[in-house]
Design an enzyme around this catalytic site. Structure first.
Site, PDB file in Angstrom:
ATOM      1  CD1 TRP A 425      -3.171   1.235   0.698  1.00 55.36           C
ATOM      2  CD2 TRP A 425      -1.736   2.433   1.543  1.00 55.36           C
ATOM      3  NE1 TRP A 425      -3.785   2.476   1.103  1.00 55.36           N
ATOM      4  CE2 TRP A 425      -2.612   3.342   1.435  1.00 55.36           C
ATOM      5  CE3 TRP A 425      -0.383   3.127   2.131  1.00 55.36           C
ATOM      6  CZ2 TRP A 425      -2.817   4.596   1.876  1.00 55.36           C
ATOM      7  CZ3 TRP A 425      -0.340   4.633   2.527  1.00 55.36           C
ATOM      8  CH2 TRP A 425      -1.882   5.215   2.255  1.00 55.36           C
ATOM      9  CE1 TYR A 429      -1.755   8.564  -0.905  1.00 55.98           C
ATOM     10  CE2 TYR A 429       0.275   9.027   0.155  1.00 55.98           C
ATOM     11  CZ  TYR A 429      -0.942   9.517  -0.064  1.00 55.98           C
ATOM     12  OH  TYR A 429      -1.368  10.674   0.527  1.00 55.98           O
ATOM     13  CG  ASP A 445      -7.338   3.311   1.024  1.00 59.11           C
ATOM     14  OD1 ASP A 445      -6.506   3.582   1.634  1.00 59.11           O
ATOM     15  OD2 ASP A 445      -8.457   3.223   0.881  1.00 59.11           O
TER      16      ASP A 445
END
Length: 487
Positions: A425, A429, A445
């Site tokens: 994640w 990101y 998420d």
């Protein structure tokens, strides 16, 4: 222009189609002026039109920039595929550092290639040399400064990267058939407030300004970022290509009528102005072509044309904030980041309330290595997060990791997940925001899970394949859909 027929390009030119703005330029042989496709001037006959991929190619062919449509305000073409390794890096370096690069040899050495090879690559793709491309970048930046500011001509010459006023005047006259002073008299409309200048950066409309502003406001770091009356303001620390440090501030607001973002820059940043402007383009995703994205995303209920991917100005700052935000709220991460800035950020003076510091650099964090866990622990940062931040700083400082375009997102994510505490994640990101990666998808998420409930992760990934290569825009749309439900 070889890939698209001239008939097709001429039809786009006649239609003043904004989708092509910045993707090609039109040279008018009867006037020796080149224009953007959206120019409001009377259209020339097709037999009098020549089409060019870049402004540099038009200028090398003997055309001067139009004073009406101002090619320097054209939105830049989409960021190149990182697989076009050398050309992408070279173009990015020239555009970002045009005010500081001293020679072609300097560019080639930093890229690890010979200047001969660099010339060959440029000539094959753009039909101009790297030096000609650099010269056009400098001339158009100078033209922008002469038109939109009252900055002294000498300062314009130095800011745009010309070694002397004499050299600047001579080249400007040769290329544009008028002197810098003549241009200012004929077309200058700018003003200069004390200690600052304001320039425009073009984008392809529509642009959902409030949407991206809301994103930044929710994640603004106290002392560094402020949202005021629809404007985005922040402090800035930029290191020149020669390694010198410059500090200041910027303010950004939209001008929808002209399809530009107005960027106000403190004069302290003039020596690195081209770097600042490049970072603003990436921060606000000005490379995006909303029509092309919409063609893929139009079947998504929550997608609105004109949405942008929020980028970042300082990749280390954004990455640290992302790490601090793991498993806590957005507001909680903001609180921790503000404490780090207040304690370890560099104080700077600005005329804007709330802008007081710049974020600590990777080197600043490394200097604290021996006591970092203890010091960050006092701020409320847990030990595992502190270790991750230190490892990130070391990877950046040792050039084991690159978080600047045009680094390959896939390769950099492989390096990111090697750092303990950075999972998929966080890596995606960071790639989405620091490298302007358009195809991130954060199936783990919390917000994405909520927006796509009751799908499981495999179902979400399968569903999201229809949005490739624009899945990052889908993420933004899904986050915004949750906000609308809350409202």
């Amino acid at each position: 222009m070889e890939q698209i027929s001239e008939d097709y390009l001429y039809r786009a030119f006649m239609a003043k189609d904004s989708r092509f703005d910045g993707r090609f330029f039109v040279g008018i042989t009867s006037t020796h002026i080149y224009c953007r496709p959206v120019c409001k001037a009377k259209r020339a006959k097709q037999k009098n039109c020549r089409f060019f991929t870049t402004a540099a190619e038009a200028e090398v062919a003997g055309f001067r920039p139009c004073l009406l449509c101002r090619p320097e305000l054209a939105p830049e073409a989409a960021l190149m595929n990182p697989n076009d390794h050398l050309l992408a890096k070279a173009v990015n370096m020239i555009e970002e550092h045009c005010g500081n690069i001293s020679s072609l040899k300097e560019i080639a050495e930093k890229l690890g290639y010979s200047d001969r090879h660099l010339r060959r690559v440029f000539n094959e793709e753009y039909h101009v040399s790297p030096i000609q491309y650099l010269q056009t970048c400098r001339l158009l930046l100078a033209k922008n400064l002469l038109t939109d500011t009252n900055l002294p001509v000498l300062d314009v010459a130095m800011t745009a990267g010309f070694g002397s006023l004499r050299r600047f005047n001579s080249l400007f006259k040769k290329q544009y058939n008028l002197t810098p002073t003549d241009l200012r008299k004929r077309n200058g409309t700018g003003n200069k407030e004390e200690g600052q200048i304001t320039l425009g950066l073009g984008y392809r409309p529509p642009y959902r300004w409030q949407e991206i502003l809301d994103f930044f406001e929710m994640r603004a770091i106290k002392g560094i970022e402020v949202i005021q009356e629809g404007h985005y303001l922040r402090t800035v620390h930029v290191k020149s290509i020669q390694g010198a440090d410059y500090y200041g501030w910027i303010k950004v607001r939209p001008d929808e009528e002209k399809s530009v973002l107005k960027v106000t820059v403190s004069e302290s940043l003039l020596p690195v102005l081209s770097q600042v402007l490049k970072k603003v383009r990436q921060l606000f995703d000005l490379y995006c072509d909303p029509e092309i994205v919409y063609e893929t995303m139009k079947n998504m209920d929550n997608f609105l044309i004109g949405s942008r991917i929020p980028g970042c100005f300082d990749p280390f700052e954004m990455s640290v904030r992302a790490i601090l935000g793991q498993q806590i709220t957005v507001q909680g991460a903001g609180t921790l980041a503000a404490r780090v800035v207040e304690k370890y950020g560099k104080p700077i003076e600005t005329p804007i309330d709330g802008l007081t510091h710049v974020f600590p650099t990777p080197a600043d964090i490394i200097d604290l290595a021996d006591t970092l866990e203890e010091q960050f622990g006092k701020l409320g940062v847990i030990r595992t997060r502190t270790k991750t931040i230190l490892a990130l700083a070391e990877a950046l400082e040792n050039n084991e990791l690159t978080l600047e375009f045009p680094a390959d997102p896939e390769e950099e994510m492989k390096q990111l997940v090697k750092i303990s505490g950075i999972g998929k994640w966080t890596a995606q990101y960071i790639a989405m925001r620091a490298l302007n990666w358009t195809d991130a998808f954060l199936e783990t998420d919390v917000g994405i899970k909520k927006a796509l409930a009751p799908m499981n992760q495999k179902e979400m990934l399968d569903w999201a394949n229809q949005w490739r290569p624009w899945r990052s825009y889908a993420i933004v749309a899904l986050w915004n859909s949750l906000k609308k439900k809350e409202d």
